[in-house]
Design a protein around this motif. Structure first.
Motif: not given
Ligand SMILES: NC(=O)c1ccc[n+]([C@@H]2O[C@H](COP(=O)([O-])OP(=O)(O)OC[C@H]3O[C@@H](n4cnc5c(N)ncnc54)[C@H](OP(=O)(O)O)[C@@H]3O)[C@@H](O)[C@H]2O)c1
Length: 278
Positions: A20, A72, A78, A97-98, A125-126, A129-130, A144, A146, A173
């Protein structure tokens, strides 16, 4: 948009990556760093023109790009990202997840609606998506990533909203890493300090009571890294199965100070707060 870019290169035995924020800054550099390793990369972002340019560079560098343009913070986007990776690559080796943005403003000035939008992008969003990627990541024993920040461990004045979003990302995380370890999935947190990208231009800035748009203060001693340097460190850290990477000496000192010398850090922070008001 779900169009397949033509590829001039045939060595695509590399990892399947969902990335992303691929249209700019650190994300664009990450796309190229993985492309040089023959990766198949699903590129996400809203700017279709910029994504198409990155896709061409990926192809030229030896990777394969699949552009999925979208927001996103939209769950349909997603879901589409994960589906595209499964369709094109059959698995996900790395979810990055950027995508994210900054917020400059004193806590007193933060607008609740803007804070909600910031969390929708930098945290929800992260997180989502995770969740969506765990199945295909488990299949590949993947990682993953982060994209946190030094602001994920130290909250500088006028960065409270942004730091709150990155602290939240760090907490999620940490819990996720423990929860998915038994399934062979790793969670890697990257903590850059200042990086030379359009991040500051894209950040939300509150308007101070004196009418001036807030721009934040650069902490003393902070060197600015290139996005390419951060990208190379990230790709290497995935290969080395690292859990946390603090990308510069500045970040390591700030992070260590927060743990072992919090009073000194509070004093520096107070001086920064005064400086930023004038
Ligand atoms: N630059 C720094 O100093 C720095 C330091 C520490 C951490 N970071 C973190 O590094 C990450 C990347 O930042 P950067 O410096 O590369 O900034 P950037 O150049 O502004 O890139 C941000 C990326 O996020 C994407 N994005 C923003 N909102 C989006 C949305 N709603 N939906 C989909 N994509 C969206 C943008 O793509 P579109 O505009 O095409 O949607 C763009 O590709 C962020 O998480 C940031 O917090 C940056």
């Amino acid at each position: 948009m779900a169009e397949r870019e033509p590829s001039r290169v045939t060595r695509h035995g590399g990892p399947v990556v969902v990335l992303t924020g691929a249209s700019s800054g650190i994300g664009a550099s990450l796309a190229l760093a993985w492309a040089r390793r023959g990766a198949r990369i699903v590129l996400s972002g809203r700017n279709e023109v910029a994504l198409a340019r990155v896709a061409r560079q990926v192809t030229g560098a030896g990777g394969q790009a699949f552009v999925e343009a979208g927001d996103v913070t939209d769950d349909a986007h997603r879901v589409a990202l994960v589906a595209r990776a499964e369709r094109e690559g059959g698995r996900i080796d790395v979810l990055v997840n950027n995508a994210g943005k900054g917020y400059y403003g004193a806590v007193e000035e933060v607008q609740l609606g803007e804070l909600e939008a910031l969390f929708a992008l930098n945290v929800f969003a992260p997180f989502r998506l995770a969740q969506l990627s765990l199945g295909p990541l488990a299949h590949a024993k993947g990682t993953v990533v982060m994209m946190s920040s030094v602001a994920g461990v130290v909250a500088a004045p006028r960065m409270g909203a942004y730091a709150a979003s990155k602290f939240a990302l760090e907490a999620m995380s940490m819990a996720l890493r423990a929860e998915v370890a038994a399934r062979g999935i790793r969670v890697l947190v990257i903590r850059p300090g200042p990086v030379d990208t359009p991040f500051r231009d894209h950040a939300v800035s509150s308007t101070r009571r004196d009418g001036v748009s807030e721009s934040g203060v650069r902490p003393p001693g902070a060197t600015v890294q290139t996005p390419d340097a951060v990208a190379e460190m990230t790709v290497a850290a995935v290969a080395r199965r690292r859990s946390v990477v603090e990308t510069s000496l500045f970040v390591r000192v700030a992070s260590l100070s927060a743990r072992v010398a919090p009073a000194a850090l509070r004093a520096i922070s107070a001086r920064m707060a005064t400086r930023s008001k004038h």
